[in-house]
Design a protein around this motif. Structure first.
Motif, mmCIF file in Angstrom:
data_model
loop_
_atom_site.group_PDB
_atom_site.id
_atom_site.type_symbol
_atom_site.label_atom_id
_atom_site.label_comp_id
_atom_site.label_asym_id
_atom_site.label_seq_id
_atom_site.Cartn_x
_atom_site.Cartn_y
_atom_site.Cartn_z
ATOM 1 N N GLU A 182 44.449 40.519 42.152
ATOM 2 C CA GLU A 182 43.028 40.888 42.009
ATOM 3 C C GLU A 182 42.165 40.249 43.093
ATOM 4 O O GLU A 182 41.119 39.654 42.834
ATOM 5 C CB GLU A 182 42.530 40.523 40.600
ATOM 6 C CG GLU A 182 43.303 41.236 39.507
ATOM 7 C CD GLU A 182 42.733 41.016 38.111
ATOM 8 O OE1 GLU A 182 41.639 40.417 37.999
ATOM 9 O OE2 GLU A 182 43.385 41.457 37.143
ATOM 10 N N LEU A 183 42.617 40.424 44.337
ATOM 11 C CA LEU A 183 41.943 39.799 45.471
ATOM 12 C C LEU A 183 41.010 40.749 46.220
ATOM 13 O O LEU A 183 40.275 40.320 47.106
ATOM 14 C CB LEU A 183 42.990 39.247 46.457
ATOM 15 C CG LEU A 183 43.915 38.170 45.895
ATOM 16 C CD1 LEU A 183 44.990 37.806 46.926
ATOM 17 C CD2 LEU A 183 43.114 36.932 45.512
ATOM 18 N N LEU A 184 41.025 42.025 45.867
ATOM 19 C CA LEU A 184 40.169 42.991 46.551
ATOM 20 C C LEU A 184 38.733 42.879 46.051
ATOM 21 O O LEU A 184 38.492 42.642 44.860
ATOM 22 C CB LEU A 184 40.683 44.406 46.315
ATOM 23 C CG LEU A 184 42.024 44.747 46.987
ATOM 24 C CD1 LEU A 184 42.654 45.964 46.330
ATOM 25 C CD2 LEU A 184 41.820 44.974 48.474
ATOM 26 N N PRO A 185 37.762 43.051 46.933
ATOM 27 C CA PRO A 185 36.349 42.976 46.510
ATOM 28 C C PRO A 185 35.998 43.938 45.379
ATOM 29 O O PRO A 185 35.095 43.664 44.589
ATOM 30 C CB PRO A 185 35.588 43.333 47.793
ATOM 31 C CG PRO A 185 36.498 42.933 48.907
ATOM 32 C CD PRO A 185 37.885 43.227 48.402
ATOM 33 N N VAL A 186 36.722 45.050 45.280
ATOM 34 C CA VAL A 186 36.394 46.045 44.265
ATOM 35 C C VAL A 186 36.560 45.499 42.850
ATOM 36 O O VAL A 186 35.956 46.008 41.899
ATOM 37 C CB VAL A 186 37.268 47.311 44.467
ATOM 38 C CG1 VAL A 186 38.708 47.058 44.060
ATOM 39 C CG2 VAL A 186 36.689 48.508 43.741
ATOM 40 N N PHE A 187 37.336 44.446 42.673
ATOM 41 C CA PHE A 187 37.487 43.861 41.343
ATOM 42 C C PHE A 187 36.189 43.223 40.854
ATOM 43 O O PHE A 187 36.038 42.955 39.670
ATOM 44 C CB PHE A 187 38.622 42.833 41.337
ATOM 45 C CG PHE A 187 39.987 43.444 41.301
ATOM 46 C CD1 PHE A 187 40.492 43.980 40.125
ATOM 47 C CD2 PHE A 187 40.766 43.506 42.442
ATOM 48 C CE1 PHE A 187 41.758 44.554 40.088
ATOM 49 C CE2 PHE A 187 42.030 44.075 42.422
ATOM 50 C CZ PHE A 187 42.525 44.608 41.242
ATOM 51 N N ASN A 188 35.277 42.984 41.766
ATOM 52 C CA ASN A 188 33.993 42.382 41.399
ATOM 53 C C ASN A 188 32.888 43.417 41.269
ATOM 54 O O ASN A 188 31.713 43.071 41.131
ATOM 55 C CB ASN A 188 33.592 41.338 42.445
ATOM 56 C CG ASN A 188 34.594 40.208 42.524
ATOM 57 O OD1 ASN A 188 35.102 39.757 41.504
ATOM 58 N ND2 ASN A 188 34.885 39.763 43.737
ATOM 59 N N LYS A 189 33.259 44.700 41.337
ATOM 60 C CA LYS A 189 32.256 45.765 41.267
ATOM 61 C C LYS A 189 32.451 46.596 40.005
ATOM 62 O O LYS A 189 33.509 46.614 39.384
ATOM 63 C CB LYS A 189 32.367 46.679 42.499
ATOM 64 C CG LYS A 189 32.075 45.972 43.817
ATOM 65 C CD LYS A 189 32.215 46.944 44.976
ATOM 66 C CE LYS A 189 31.926 46.255 46.304
ATOM 67 N NZ LYS A 189 32.069 47.187 47.453
ATOM 68 N N GLU A 190 31.427 47.306 39.650
ATOM 69 C CA GLU A 190 31.489 48.214 38.514
ATOM 70 C C GLU A 190 31.405 49.649 39.020
ATOM 71 O O GLU A 190 31.023 49.908 40.158
ATOM 72 C CB GLU A 190 30.344 47.943 37.532
ATOM 73 C CG GLU A 190 30.442 46.578 36.875
ATOM 74 C CD GLU A 190 29.316 46.328 35.900
ATOM 75 O OE1 GLU A 190 29.335 45.295 35.238
ATOM 76 O OE2 GLU A 190 28.414 47.198 35.815
ATOM 77 N N ASN A 191 31.731 50.581 38.146
ATOM 78 C CA ASN A 191 31.661 52.000 38.487
ATOM 79 C C ASN A 191 32.480 52.318 39.736
ATOM 80 O O ASN A 191 32.002 52.962 40.670
ATOM 81 C CB ASN A 191 30.201 52.434 38.692
ATOM 82 C CG ASN A 191 29.375 52.181 37.455
ATOM 83 O OD1 ASN A 191 29.815 52.415 36.338
ATOM 84 N ND2 ASN A 191 28.152 51.673 37.657
ATOM 85 N N ASN A 192 33.717 51.845 39.734
ATOM 86 C CA ASN A 192 34.575 52.052 40.896
ATOM 87 C C ASN A 192 34.954 53.522 41.041
ATOM 88 O O ASN A 192 35.212 54.204 40.067
ATOM 89 C CB ASN A 192 35.837 51.206 40.753
ATOM 90 C CG ASN A 192 35.504 49.738 40.594
ATOM 91 O OD1 ASN A 192 35.046 49.113 41.523
ATOM 92 N ND2 ASN A 192 35.711 49.212 39.382
ATOM 93 N N GLN A 193 35.018 53.951 42.282
ATOM 94 C CA GLN A 193 35.317 55.341 42.571
ATOM 95 C C GLN A 193 36.800 55.649 42.327
ATOM 96 O O GLN A 193 37.670 54.879 42.698
ATOM 97 C CB GLN A 193 34.985 55.652 44.037
ATOM 98 C CG GLN A 193 35.201 57.100 44.436
ATOM 99 C CD GLN A 193 34.768 57.362 45.860
ATOM 100 O OE1 GLN A 193 34.133 56.528 46.475
ATOM 101 N NE2 GLN A 193 35.104 58.532 46.360
ATOM 102 N N VAL A 194 37.058 56.771 41.713
ATOM 103 C CA VAL A 194 38.432 57.186 41.475
ATOM 104 C C VAL A 194 38.937 57.944 42.694
ATOM 105 O O VAL A 194 38.250 58.785 43.260
ATOM 106 C CB VAL A 194 38.516 58.094 40.221
ATOM 107 C CG1 VAL A 194 39.944 58.592 40.034
ATOM 108 C CG2 VAL A 194 38.041 57.351 39.001
ATOM 109 N N VAL A 195 40.151 57.642 43.101
ATOM 110 C CA VAL A 195 40.771 58.341 44.237
ATOM 111 C C VAL A 195 41.965 59.116 43.703
ATOM 112 O O VAL A 195 42.858 58.547 43.090
ATOM 113 C CB VAL A 195 41.226 57.345 45.312
ATOM 114 C CG1 VAL A 195 41.928 58.087 46.442
ATOM 115 C CG2 VAL A 195 40.035 56.577 45.855
#
Length: 404
Positions: A389-402
């Protein structure tokens, strides 16, 4: 929450491997919408040409950034089933008319605009390899060419012929490297790899010691988090000199595990580094000196059987070597140009196995980072970044689905 995010990231990871293996086709005019060499980073061919299509005089980006924080190397291939498109301010990848993902590009580092005191462009001395890595190819040619002993998959010498004069790339002097490293570290870069082709008479150790001294002098750091990438030395006692000079990690890239195939694919490494068995001895000795996880060896995925590659990864990792897999591409100018690499799915399966083996043997992402020239060119890194869980996205909400 994090389990769903990891699921989405693994879908993006599969897409990252797909794009990295297949490359992209495109209309060159598309890049009029991107300020390459100004705002955005351009390719500098300081060691390898990673594109299938040679493009002297045409700037291309080095990386494609995916929405959730993963990235892959840019590989131009006019025959790719994937195509890079642009519409309404956004770049994206399509396959068979269907959009796979949007993509972005890396901003240019500040030091890319600067020159050394002797007039060299700093970008030609040290390449920005992303995620805080800079990469120095002290020599953009390999002396094995003159001996008819080039590694069959390698295109160092061809890349010099294609781009060396056009991009002003040549031999790097220790003081140049020290000054550019200092500039990059001021911007937040934190790891450097020194590499290059074989040099005549194998004078690596003296040169690397001079480079380390200059980096320390210009950065003020005794431990500058450097990786020395070397051939297996005949005299294994010299390995200690790299550690004592200040290099934190060492890389000795075996490339091929099967000893008979090694002899054929890497004839120079066989002839001038004591052969496959001596290379293994060198790696074991390096682990004793630098410590488990602080020595890297690369294997080129797709040059030998899956079984053989796994056997090599298992053996080396158990010995404390951070063995990393890079998917093989038949690069232009190499002896294997025009050959076919296995499917991207084949590579994906082996990359998952690479990460599994490394994790089983206690390797951590921090160690892989410190021993690698880039976190992008070795896909197993991203599996560690997802699991830890080292990616910055782990600290964000409403992550974009790919979607893949």
């Amino acid at each position: 929450m994090n389990s769903k995010l990891k699921e989405r990231l693994y879908k993006e990871f599969e897409l990252r491997v797909l794009i990295g293996c297949e490359g992209v086709s495109f209309n060159p005019g598309i890049f009029k919408h991107l300020d390459l060499g100004g705002v955005y980073q351009e390719q500098v061919h300081n060691l390898f040409e990673r594109d299938i299509d040679v493009h002297v005089g045409v700037d291309l980006p080095p990386f494609l950034l995916l929405p959730n924080g993963l990235a892959t190397g840019f590989k131009a291939d006019r025959n790719s089933p994937l195509r890079l498109e642009y519409n309404n301010g956004q770049f994206y990848i399509v396959k068979n008319g269907n959009e796979l993902t949007t993509v972005d590009f890396r901003k240019r580092a500040g030091y890319y605009k600067k020159k050394t005191s002797d007039g060299a462009d700093m970008r030609t001395v040290a390449a920005d390899n992303a995620h805080g890595h800079i990469f120095v190819a002290y020599s953009n040619e390999c002396a094995l060419k003159d001996k008819g002993k080039d590694c069959l998959f390698c295109n160092i010498n061809a890349t010099k012929d294609f781009y060396g004069e056009a991009q002003g790339i040549g031999w790097k002097y220790p003081d140049q490297i020290g000054k550019v490293t200092a500039e990059a570290y001021k911007e937040g870069f934190k790891h450097i790899t020194i590499s290059g082709g074989f040099v005549p008479e194998r004078r690596e150790v003296e040169y690397y010691l001079d480079v380390a001294e200059c980096i320390q002098a210009h950065t003020g750091l005794d431990d500058f988090n450097g990786t020395a990438c070397i051939g297996a030395p005949h005299d294994l006692s010299v390995i200690e000199k790299y550690r004592d000079a200040g290099f934190r990690t060492l890389a000795t890239n075996l490339e091929v595990w099967d000893k008979d195939l090694f002899r054929y694919v890497c004839p120079g490494k066989e002839s001038y580094c004591g052969g496959h068995a001596h290379w293994i001895k060198s790696l074991k000795r390096s682990v004793k000196i630098f410590g488990a996880g602080n020595v890297r060896s690369n294997l080129v995925g797709g040059l030998e059987t899956r079984k053989s590659t796994i056997e090599g990864m298992e053996y080396l990792a158990a010995e404390g070597v951070a063995v990393l897999l890079s998917p093989w591409t038949p690069y232009p100018g190499s002896a294997l140009e025009g050959h076919r690499s296995p499917s991207w799915e084949w590579h994906l399966e082996l990359i998952y196995k690479n990460a599994e083996i490394l994790r089983k043997n206690g390797l951590r992402y921090e160690q892989l980072y410190d021993v690698s020239a880039s976190s992008i060119f070795y896909p197993a890194h991203d599996i560690f970044r997802i699991e830890e869980e080292l990616l910055p996205v782990f600290n964000k909400e409403n992550n974009q689905v790919v979607a893949v």
